[in-house]
Write an enzyme that holds these catalytic residues in place. Structure first.
Site, PDB file in Angstrom:
ATOM      1  N   GLU A  33      12.464  12.637 -69.462  1.00 49.62           N
ATOM      2  CA  GLU A  33      13.505  13.283 -68.539  1.00 49.62           C
ATOM      3  C   GLU A  33      14.796  13.667 -69.517  1.00 49.62           C
ATOM      4  O   GLU A  33      15.328  12.540 -70.212  1.00 49.62           O
ATOM      5  CB  GLU A  33      14.175  12.463 -67.486  1.00 49.62           C
ATOM      6  N   GLN A 228      17.977  -0.796 -65.927  1.00 44.93           N
ATOM      7  CA  GLN A 228      16.945   0.038 -66.591  1.00 44.93           C
ATOM      8  C   GLN A 228      16.163  -0.713 -67.740  1.00 44.93           C
ATOM      9  O   GLN A 228      16.919  -1.092 -68.630  1.00 44.93           O
ATOM     10  CB  GLN A 228      17.193   1.306 -67.060  1.00 44.93           C
ATOM     11  N   SER A 262      11.385 -17.025 -69.264  1.00 52.52           N
ATOM     12  CA  SER A 262      10.200 -17.327 -68.420  1.00 52.52           C
ATOM     13  C   SER A 262       9.398 -16.052 -68.429  1.00 52.52           C
ATOM     14  O   SER A 262       8.194 -16.040 -68.416  1.00 52.52           O
ATOM     15  CB  SER A 262      10.593 -17.681 -67.183  1.00 52.52           C
ATOM     16  N   LYS A 316      18.011 -25.025 -57.213  1.00 50.95           N
ATOM     17  CA  LYS A 316      16.915 -26.098 -57.051  1.00 50.95           C
ATOM     18  C   LYS A 316      16.827 -27.061 -56.086  1.00 50.95           C
ATOM     19  O   LYS A 316      16.101 -27.081 -55.384  1.00 50.95           O
ATOM     20  CB  LYS A 316      17.056 -27.001 -58.469  1.00 50.95           C
ATOM     21  N   ASP A 360      10.304 -30.338 -63.973  1.00 49.77           N
ATOM     22  CA  ASP A 360      11.047 -31.060 -64.905  1.00 49.77           C
ATOM     23  C   ASP A 360      10.702 -32.294 -64.984  1.00 49.77           C
ATOM     24  O   ASP A 360      11.081 -32.846 -66.345  1.00 49.77           O
ATOM     25  CB  ASP A 360      12.652 -30.646 -64.594  1.00 49.77           C
ATOM     26  N   ALA A 389      19.422 -31.287 -63.797  1.00 50.99           N
ATOM     27  CA  ALA A 389      18.501 -31.665 -64.847  1.00 50.99           C
ATOM     28  C   ALA A 389      18.445 -32.996 -64.879  1.00 50.99           C
ATOM     29  O   ALA A 389      17.488 -33.628 -65.095  1.00 50.99           O
ATOM     30  CB  ALA A 389      18.901 -30.812 -66.328  1.00 50.99           C
ATOM     31  N   ARG A 422      17.996 -44.931 -56.542  1.00 47.42           N
ATOM     32  CA  ARG A 422      17.785 -46.233 -56.028  1.00 47.42           C
ATOM     33  C   ARG A 422      16.944 -46.169 -54.565  1.00 47.42           C
ATOM     34  O   ARG A 422      16.034 -46.930 -54.411  1.00 47.42           O
ATOM     35  CB  ARG A 422      18.847 -46.898 -55.975  1.00 47.42           C
ATOM     36  N   GLN A 515       7.220 -27.858 -68.644  1.00 46.71           N
ATOM     37  CA  GLN A 515       7.235 -27.654 -67.295  1.00 46.71           C
ATOM     38  C   GLN A 515       6.756 -26.272 -66.974  1.00 46.71           C
ATOM     39  O   GLN A 515       6.259 -26.171 -65.753  1.00 46.71           O
ATOM     40  CB  GLN A 515       8.906 -27.823 -67.032  1.00 46.71           C
ATOM     41  N   GLN A 519       3.728 -25.219 -64.412  1.00 42.46           N
ATOM     42  CA  GLN A 519       3.988 -24.299 -62.955  1.00 42.46           C
ATOM     43  C   GLN A 519       2.826 -23.316 -63.227  1.00 42.46           C
ATOM     44  O   GLN A 519       2.242 -22.998 -62.254  1.00 42.46           O
ATOM     45  CB  GLN A 519       5.332 -23.433 -63.490  1.00 42.46           C
TER      46      GLN A 519
HETATM   47  P1  NAP Z   1      24.283 -28.704 -64.107  1.00 41.71           P
HETATM   48  O1  NAP Z   1      24.032 -29.094 -62.578  1.00 41.71           O
HETATM   49  O2  NAP Z   1      25.694 -28.012 -64.171  1.00 41.71           O
HETATM   50  O3  NAP Z   1      24.833 -30.430 -64.613  1.00 41.71           O
HETATM   51  C1  NAP Z   1      25.309 -30.453 -65.743  1.00 41.71           C
HETATM   52  C2  NAP Z   1      26.011 -31.911 -66.268  1.00 41.71           C
HETATM   53  O4  NAP Z   1      26.540 -31.891 -67.189  1.00 41.71           O
HETATM   54  C3  NAP Z   1      27.131 -32.289 -64.820  1.00 41.71           C
HETATM   55  O5  NAP Z   1      26.982 -33.969 -64.629  1.00 41.71           O
HETATM   56  C4  NAP Z   1      28.074 -31.969 -65.599  1.00 41.71           C
HETATM   57  O6  NAP Z   1      29.169 -32.519 -65.270  1.00 41.71           O
HETATM   58  C5  NAP Z   1      27.980 -32.330 -66.936  1.00 41.71           C
HETATM   59  N1  NAP Z   1      28.846 -31.482 -68.064  1.00 41.71           N
HETATM   60  C6  NAP Z   1      29.144 -30.193 -68.115  1.00 41.71           C
HETATM   61  N2  NAP Z   1      29.907 -29.945 -69.200  1.00 41.71           N
HETATM   62  C7  NAP Z   1      30.447 -31.032 -69.426  1.00 41.71           C
HETATM   63  C8  NAP Z   1      31.024 -31.619 -70.686  1.00 41.71           C
HETATM   64  N3  NAP Z   1      31.628 -30.628 -71.307  1.00 41.71           N
HETATM   65  N4  NAP Z   1      31.296 -32.674 -70.829  1.00 41.71           N
HETATM   66  C9  NAP Z   1      30.707 -33.703 -70.372  1.00 41.71           C
HETATM   67  N5  NAP Z   1      29.824 -33.544 -69.155  1.00 41.71           N
HETATM   68  C10 NAP Z   1      29.693 -32.209 -68.994  1.00 41.71           C
HETATM   69  O7  NAP Z   1      23.395 -28.438 -64.944  1.00 41.71           O
HETATM   70  P2  NAP Z   1      22.030 -28.687 -65.299  1.00 41.71           P
HETATM   71  O8  NAP Z   1      20.993 -27.692 -64.460  1.00 41.71           O
HETATM   72  O9  NAP Z   1      21.813 -30.069 -64.869  1.00 41.71           O
HETATM   73  O10 NAP Z   1      21.716 -28.242 -66.785  1.00 41.71           O
HETATM   74  C11 NAP Z   1      22.223 -29.058 -67.611  1.00 41.71           C
HETATM   75  C12 NAP Z   1      21.572 -28.829 -69.141  1.00 41.71           C
HETATM   76  O11 NAP Z   1      20.199 -28.948 -69.022  1.00 41.71           O
HETATM   77  C13 NAP Z   1      21.577 -27.123 -69.296  1.00 41.71           C
HETATM   78  O12 NAP Z   1      22.112 -27.063 -70.689  1.00 41.71           O
HETATM   79  C14 NAP Z   1      20.455 -26.550 -69.605  1.00 41.71           C
HETATM   80  O13 NAP Z   1      20.211 -25.771 -70.394  1.00 41.71           O
HETATM   81  C15 NAP Z   1      19.215 -27.704 -69.593  1.00 41.71           C
HETATM   82  N6  NAP Z   1      18.292 -27.704 -68.870  1.00 41.71           N
HETATM   83  C16 NAP Z   1      17.077 -27.625 -69.660  1.00 41.71           C
HETATM   84  C17 NAP Z   1      15.710 -27.363 -69.183  1.00 41.71           C
HETATM   85  C18 NAP Z   1      14.621 -27.272 -70.161  1.00 41.71           C
HETATM   86  O14 NAP Z   1      13.522 -27.291 -69.679  1.00 41.71           O
HETATM   87  N7  NAP Z   1      14.534 -27.590 -71.376  1.00 41.71           N
HETATM   88  C19 NAP Z   1      15.497 -27.228 -67.871  1.00 41.71           C
HETATM   89  C20 NAP Z   1      16.737 -27.628 -67.043  1.00 41.71           C
HETATM   90  C21 NAP Z   1      17.987 -27.675 -67.624  1.00 41.71           C
HETATM   91  P3  NAP Z   1      30.490 -31.855 -64.293  1.00 41.71           P
HETATM   92  O15 NAP Z   1      29.775 -31.604 -62.998  1.00 41.71           O
HETATM   93  O16 NAP Z   1      31.614 -32.808 -64.253  1.00 41.71           O
HETATM   94  O17 NAP Z   1      30.725 -30.425 -64.877  1.00 41.71           O
END
Ligand code: NAP
Length: 548
Positions: A33, A228, A262, A316, A360, A389, A422, A515, A519
């Site tokens: 186009e 796009q 993914s 999740k 996970d 996580a 727990r 993981q 899936q």
């Molecule tokens: P989330 O639900 O936001 O949890 C993050 C956790 O880390 C919370 O406890 C948070 O505390 C804490 N946190 C964040 N920033 C921090 C800091 N500066 N100092 C200390 N604690 C801190 O996120 P999530 O889903 O668990 O994901 C967390 C990580 O796991 C991500 O980096 C992601 O890339 C990784 N991940 C990897 C996979 C894989 O397949 N490899 C799968 C899932 C997740 P607050 O609530 O106080 O902020």
């Protein structure tokens, strides 16, 4: 009818536009186009007119000529009669454009314009031997137009239009389903596209719903509409040519999902095992209500054949809640998802029932266990962070009999996690308790393994250069394996420190790959070919590091 792949080209100069068209042909496009809004400036612009004629004459692919006026989101600000006269002229060339795109609003505004356009294109009542067909279009960049169905009804009354096109900025994935429905009800070839971040599905699945064409840009910076895809994405990642009305649909649900690895992994896996499926980004805005409404609509739209999804941040926990609250489908929830309070995988089985799982949890436990000879029974493991996580990782570790210590900067978050796990009584001997968090990160106690579940050290995250644990604490006698869930970059500051001490390390890709493989198996009943996911993940990570 096969859905065509069209590359839009914003014409800055005729030479560069023709060169781009040649590249589009090489890349596999069927059509180009030429957007001549910037080339042609209206009355008296003979140079612009000559340029447009040359584009038609020398185009390496059949072409659409579009000169979109500013009032429909384009850049043409010349007079209407000059624009229509140009179309009339182009249609009588020896090599005329295959299509011209004219806005439905232009025909509705002026009976004169309508008559001239009808004279310039081939249609059943056209006595002249013309080769140019009319695409009649309607766009709305602000959102779904309130009068969409009325506009479409009047567009259908235009018998000179061979193709109808509607494009608007989508507000959610639910708008995509409406566009698919419009395609299903078409009375002639039709283009129905969603613009913006929610619109990707309409572009990627155009072939499934028999759209006349979909647009794909030659390179990311050349997109002529928000959202796009590039032609390489469409053909290589999404295998556009192999999508048919029978292709099952899978996706990654989250917010944001634009940079998810993914789609690359799962689509390649489908191809490798010969599974007729396509995996697309499915962004859903944060919040329970948008999640619930959208997922139920995706499940309810039979023509989509929605068979599965990876569900990621921030949905999740919503996925588990949906399974527990929804009474309109038959849900089966894997115990791990209940223990973790979150699920990351939705699988729709052939009998219509829906399985919810948390891949996970076993992926993380498996990845940590590998360097320990496969056993976690009685091993003390520190989990850093207490978010989504961490919940899955801790559940997976407990399931394998590990003793878990949860360290989080907010103690109440760690307490919640520990209490919930727990109460779940996952494994008889396994224990879970709370660890401390100080000024320089987790107050690590003696442990055999350590898993970072915070985003610390993650590129683009809040603290990309930080480690969640003081490297000096890693020197304790019994620590053997340090694992990160962060995979971008693979070498986080914590992993580098552990390597320097000669400890075993597990980088975030291991958990991701395992993981994803689980899936894939849940959806296809097949294991992905050995090494495929690993190779692709590493290729994407290397590419994104180069382009960042
Ligand atoms: P989330 O639900 O936001 O949890 C993050 C956790 O880390 C919370 O406890 C948070 O505390 C804490 N946190 C964040 N920033 C921090 C800091 N500066 N100092 C200390 N604690 C801190 O996120 P999530 O889903 O668990 O994901 C967390 C990580 O796991 C991500 O980096 C992601 O890339 C990784 N991940 C990897 C996979 C894989 O397949 N490899 C799968 C899932 C997740 P607050 O609530 O106080 O902020």
């Amino acid at each position: 009818m096969t859905t065509l792949l069209c590359v839009p080209i914003t014409v800055e100069s005729v030479e560069s536009a023709l060169a781009d068209a040649t590249s589009a042909r090489t890349a596999g496009a069927d059509l180009v186009e030429y957007r001549i809004d910037r080339l042609f400036h209206g009355e008296g612009d003979s140079e612009g007119e000559r340029g447009a004629c040359r584009l038609c004459a020398e185009s390496p692919l059949p072409c659409i000529i579009t000169c979109r006026p500013a009032w429909e989101g384009g850049e043409y600000d010349g007079d209407e009669s000059a624009r229509i006269s140009l179309f009339e002229k182009l249609a009588t060339l020896d090599r005329p454009p295959r299509y011209i795109d004219v806005e439905a609003a232009a025909l509705a505004r002026s009976a004169n314009v309508r008559q001239k356009v009808r004279l310039a294109v081939e249609h059943d009542a056209q006595p002249r031997d013309l080769k140019t067909s009319l695409i009649l279009s309607a766009h709305d960049f602000a959102g779904r137009p309130a009068g969409l169905l009325g506009t479409l009804a009047s567009m259908r009354e235009e018998s000179a239009a061979r193709v109808l096109k509607v494009a608007y900025t989508a507000r959610s994935l639910r708008d995509m389903l409406e566009l698919f429905e419009l395609l299903r009800e078409r009375d002639r070839p039709m283009i129905a596209l969603g613009m913006g971040e929610f619109g990707a599905m309409s572009r990627l699945l155009a072939g499934k719903f028999g759209a006349f064409l979909t647009f794909a840009s030659l390179r990311p910076s050349a997109a002529t509409a928000p959202g796009q895809p590039t032609i390489a994405d469409l053909l290589l990642t999404y295998r556009f040519r192999s999508i048919s009305d029978r292709t099952a649909v899978y996706g990654v649900i989250g917010w944001p999902v634009g940079h998810s690895i993914s789609p690359v992994v799962h689509n390649a896996g489908f191809e490798a095992v010969g599974h007729d499926g396509v995996y697309v980004p499915m962004p859903i805005a944060p919040g329970w209500e948008p999640f619930k409404a959208t997922v139920l609509e995706l499940l309810g739209f039979a023509a989509l054949d929605f068979r599965g999804a990876s569900v990621t941040i921030p949905h999740k926990e919503h996925l588990l809640r949906l399974a527990l609250e929804d009474r309109t489908h038959r849900w089966e929830v894997e115990p791990r998802a209940l223990w973790a309070g979150a699920a990351n995988t939705l699988t729709r089985r052939a009998d219509g029932s829906i399985l919810l799982s948390n891949t996970d949890a076993p992926a993380a436990a498996g990845a940590l266990a590998d360097p320990l000879g496969g056993a976690l029974e009685g091993a003390r493991v520190s989990v850093l962070g207490a978010g989504g996580a961490a919940r899955g990782v801790a559940a997976g570790l407990l399931e394998r009999g590990a003793e878990v210590v949860v360290h989080a900067r907010r103690r109440e978050q760690a307490e919640n996690l520990v209490q919930q796990l727990r109460a779940a009584r996952i494994a008889q001997a396994a224990t879970i308790e709370i660890g401390g968090w100080g000024d320089s990160g987790a107050d690590l106690r003696p442990c055999l393994g350590l898993v970072n579940c915070t985003p610390m050290g993650m590129e683009g995250g809040p603290e990309p250069t930080a480690s969640p644990v003081d490297p000096r604490l890693l020197e304790q006698a019994d620590l053997r394996v340090v694992m990160d869930t962060v995979y971008k970059p693979l070498e986080t500051p914590m992993i580098r420190a552990a390597r320097a001490l000669g400890l075993g390390v597990v980088t975030g890709d291991r958990m991701f790959i395992t993981q994803a493989a689980r899936q894939f198996e849940s959806w296809t009943g097949r294991v992905p070919p050995s090494g495929l996911f690993e190779r692709l993940v590493h290729e994407v990570l290397a590419r994104s590091t180069r382009t960042d």
